[in-house]
Scaffold this motif. Sequence first.
Motif, mmCIF file in Angstrom:
data_model
loop_
_atom_site.group_PDB
_atom_site.id
_atom_site.type_symbol
_atom_site.label_atom_id
_atom_site.label_comp_id
_atom_site.label_asym_id
_atom_site.label_seq_id
_atom_site.Cartn_x
_atom_site.Cartn_y
_atom_site.Cartn_z
ATOM 1 N N TYR A 110 0.778 -1.088 0.161
ATOM 2 C CA TYR A 110 -0.004 -0.031 0.043
ATOM 3 C C TYR A 110 0.821 1.428 -0.054
ATOM 4 O O TYR A 110 0.468 2.233 -0.732
ATOM 5 C CB TYR A 110 -0.909 -0.156 1.119
ATOM 6 C CG TYR A 110 -2.145 -1.029 1.389
ATOM 7 C CD1 TYR A 110 -2.249 -1.920 -0.121
ATOM 8 C CD2 TYR A 110 -2.747 -0.803 2.297
ATOM 9 C CE1 TYR A 110 -3.596 -2.747 -0.132
ATOM 10 C CE2 TYR A 110 -4.072 -2.032 2.071
ATOM 11 C CZ TYR A 110 -4.313 -2.729 0.916
ATOM 12 O OH TYR A 110 -5.256 -3.591 0.822
ATOM 13 N N LEU B 152 2.051 1.775 -3.527
ATOM 14 C CA LEU B 152 0.991 2.144 -4.466
ATOM 15 C C LEU B 152 0.583 3.705 -4.154
ATOM 16 O O LEU B 152 0.292 4.470 -4.973
ATOM 17 C CB LEU B 152 -0.160 1.348 -4.077
ATOM 18 C CG LEU B 152 -0.241 0.120 -4.993
ATOM 19 C CD1 LEU B 152 -1.187 -0.818 -4.479
ATOM 20 C CD2 LEU B 152 0.004 0.229 -6.305
ATOM 21 N N ARG C 185 -2.841 -8.539 -9.199
ATOM 22 C CA ARG C 185 -1.535 -8.537 -10.054
ATOM 23 C C ARG C 185 -2.198 -7.672 -11.161
ATOM 24 O O ARG C 185 -1.407 -6.613 -11.829
ATOM 25 C CB ARG C 185 -0.960 -9.689 -10.313
ATOM 26 C CG ARG C 185 0.245 -9.695 -11.303
ATOM 27 C CD ARG C 185 0.787 -10.945 -11.486
ATOM 28 N NE ARG C 185 0.055 -11.686 -12.565
ATOM 29 C CZ ARG C 185 0.187 -11.403 -13.683
ATOM 30 N NH1 ARG C 185 0.745 -10.628 -14.170
ATOM 31 N NH2 ARG C 185 -0.788 -12.157 -14.510
ATOM 32 N N GLU D 247 -3.304 -4.113 -10.584
ATOM 33 C CA GLU D 247 -2.027 -3.345 -10.428
ATOM 34 C C GLU D 247 -1.335 -2.892 -11.616
ATOM 35 O O GLU D 247 -1.175 -1.843 -11.918
ATOM 36 C CB GLU D 247 -1.064 -3.764 -9.342
ATOM 37 C CG GLU D 247 -1.784 -3.661 -7.967
ATOM 38 C CD GLU D 247 -0.696 -4.459 -7.108
ATOM 39 O OE1 GLU D 247 0.060 -5.096 -7.373
ATOM 40 O OE2 GLU D 247 -1.108 -4.209 -5.926
ATOM 41 N N TYR E 277 -3.582 -0.269 -13.696
ATOM 42 C CA TYR E 277 -3.342 1.166 -12.983
ATOM 43 C C TYR E 277 -2.020 1.818 -13.186
ATOM 44 O O TYR E 277 -2.156 2.925 -13.783
ATOM 45 C CB TYR E 277 -3.436 0.820 -11.388
ATOM 46 C CG TYR E 277 -3.391 2.380 -10.860
ATOM 47 C CD1 TYR E 277 -4.208 3.144 -10.824
ATOM 48 C CD2 TYR E 277 -2.247 2.593 -10.134
ATOM 49 C CE1 TYR E 277 -4.250 4.093 -10.181
ATOM 50 C CE2 TYR E 277 -1.922 3.599 -9.352
ATOM 51 C CZ TYR E 277 -3.072 4.611 -9.497
ATOM 52 O OH TYR E 277 -2.806 5.846 -8.908
ATOM 53 N N LYS E 278 -1.036 0.816 -13.179
ATOM 54 C CA LYS E 278 0.277 1.518 -13.501
ATOM 55 C C LYS E 278 0.240 1.884 -15.098
ATOM 56 O O LYS E 278 1.123 2.894 -15.474
ATOM 57 C CB LYS E 278 1.275 0.677 -13.285
ATOM 58 C CG LYS E 278 1.332 0.403 -12.030
ATOM 59 C CD LYS E 278 2.561 -0.903 -11.474
ATOM 60 C CE LYS E 278 2.720 -1.083 -9.956
ATOM 61 N NZ LYS E 278 3.835 -2.071 -9.771
ATOM 62 N N TYR F 18 -7.520 4.586 -9.375
ATOM 63 C CA TYR F 18 -7.222 4.166 -8.144
ATOM 64 C C TYR F 18 -8.214 3.168 -7.371
ATOM 65 O O TYR F 18 -7.973 2.521 -6.698
ATOM 66 C CB TYR F 18 -6.476 4.989 -7.397
ATOM 67 C CG TYR F 18 -5.796 4.086 -6.115
ATOM 68 C CD1 TYR F 18 -4.702 3.375 -6.232
ATOM 69 C CD2 TYR F 18 -6.498 3.957 -4.919
ATOM 70 C CE1 TYR F 18 -4.040 2.694 -5.349
ATOM 71 C CE2 TYR F 18 -5.845 3.423 -3.837
ATOM 72 C CZ TYR F 18 -4.648 2.717 -4.005
ATOM 73 O OH TYR F 18 -4.263 1.965 -3.183
ATOM 74 N N VAL G 274 -8.399 -0.096 -8.334
ATOM 75 C CA VAL G 274 -7.486 -0.867 -7.486
ATOM 76 C C VAL G 274 -7.896 -1.081 -6.083
ATOM 77 O O VAL G 274 -7.613 -2.182 -5.446
ATOM 78 C CB VAL G 274 -6.059 -0.039 -7.714
ATOM 79 C CG1 VAL G 274 -5.055 -1.028 -7.105
ATOM 80 C CG2 VAL G 274 -5.708 -0.037 -9.269
ATOM 81 N N GLU H 286 -7.765 -4.692 -4.215
ATOM 82 C CA GLU H 286 -7.061 -4.905 -2.976
ATOM 83 C C GLU H 286 -7.674 -5.171 -1.684
ATOM 84 O O GLU H 286 -7.088 -6.103 -0.974
ATOM 85 C CB GLU H 286 -6.176 -3.756 -2.723
ATOM 86 C CG GLU H 286 -5.124 -3.500 -3.750
ATOM 87 C CD GLU H 286 -4.357 -2.099 -3.742
ATOM 88 O OE1 GLU H 286 -2.925 -2.055 -4.003
ATOM 89 O OE2 GLU H 286 -4.949 -0.938 -2.931
#
Length: 493
Positions: free
Chosen positions: A211, A214, A423, A426, A429-430, A436, A439, A443
Amino acid sequence: MLNPTKNILKASVAFALAGLLGACAVGPDYQRPSIAVGANYKETKGWTQAMPSDTALRADWWRSYNDPVLDRLMDALLAANQNIAQAQAQYRQAQALVQSARAGFFPILNAGLSATRSGGSGSSGGSGSGLSGSGSSGSTQSSLTGSVSWEPDLWGKVRRTVESSQAGVQASAADLAGTRLSMQSTLAQSYFQLRALDAEKRLFEQTLAAYERLLRTTQNRYQAGVAAQADVAAARTQLENARTQALELNWQRAQFEHALAVLTGQAPSGFTLEPAQTVGKVPDIPLGLPSQLLERRPDVAGAERRTAQANAQIGVAQAAWFPDLTLSGNAGLSGSQWAAWLGAPISFWSLGPALALTIFDGGARESKVAQARAAYDAQVAAYRLTVLTALQEVENYLVQLRVMGQEQVTQDRALAAARESLRLTENQYKAGLIDYLSVAQVETTALSTERSALALQSSRLVASVQLIAALGGGWQASQPSDGQPVDSQPANK
């Protein structure tokens, strides 16, 4: 001419021997109450039965978990647990009661020594002289006495009392084993729950690190203008919530640690248990047959012995209807000078039997017999209920473990899917494909799934300990030929 003393003595001895040879213990002889327990357990369907060379549970059952720390804690518990120490003292107390009951088989001998000083005073005077005088005299009387009294057990009252006390000792031995097993089970359950919290703390450490990464990524994206400020707030909120949940684990673990300290006879301030890297694995548990619970469950064995104890009390109450025979004798020396005792014969003696029978007591004896029978019936019901409850507990833990094993399979699949979803999310998102909030939802789901998997693993371990305790924990009731109970739970190895 025959000596009357010898005649009385011979008659008394002959009467006592005849009574003893023809004596029988009144009251019903004990038979274990019958109860149907079934040939097999109902919930063994799908149960993988262990097939070791020794198919019975071992007394040191906790070693099947292959945890050296748990072994060490069990050693400390057996050596210093105060509940076990209290039960051991109660067991010794029950043993002393047997010896007290057996004393009724033997005569009672008494001896006494006394010395009494007595005297008087008087006065005399002559009318002519006008003088008066006084004098006093005294004597000492000493005596040495001895007595013997014996009440032959013609009707078996003493034998039934001893039988009752022996059953009480055996019940106390079962209570001791039950206390020991209960403390062992409590320690093992607390230990595995603590280890589950250790694993959960490691999970939160990894989660918090992820976290934090992130959050930094989101802050960088916000500064670069490719993420909204709401994404930064959401990432920070998620991080702080996780920190709060992680802090909650600290006091939960501390309480389990304190419980382990008390169980092992230590002050919580001086006890520390370092975190471990593994939670544990559920071992194979040999079940045996339902009928074996009658000997392997301490509480069942104790209830059965208390039933025998109550049965013997019926005979004790019925013996009050019969006369009591007492053989007694007294003899002694008496004289005013100690030196005279050396050559003096017995100054006094008495010898003879006494027979006593209660003619009317207002129904007291009848009510005591009725009370003893009712107490026996109540104990029979308690014994049968204990057996049924024991069977219920085994069936409950069997189905619980079986279903939990099935849940573990589906939970592992859900956990693998949650990790893969996290996985992929994320990565998206990247790459800037999602915000977010998407995400954060994934999570949260992944963390919840991880915690559920750990909770299920812990619950399976706890249930396995409960099943072992429900099966008796490897204890076996035993009674040698002399009637003295034996606690077959071995000492700490």
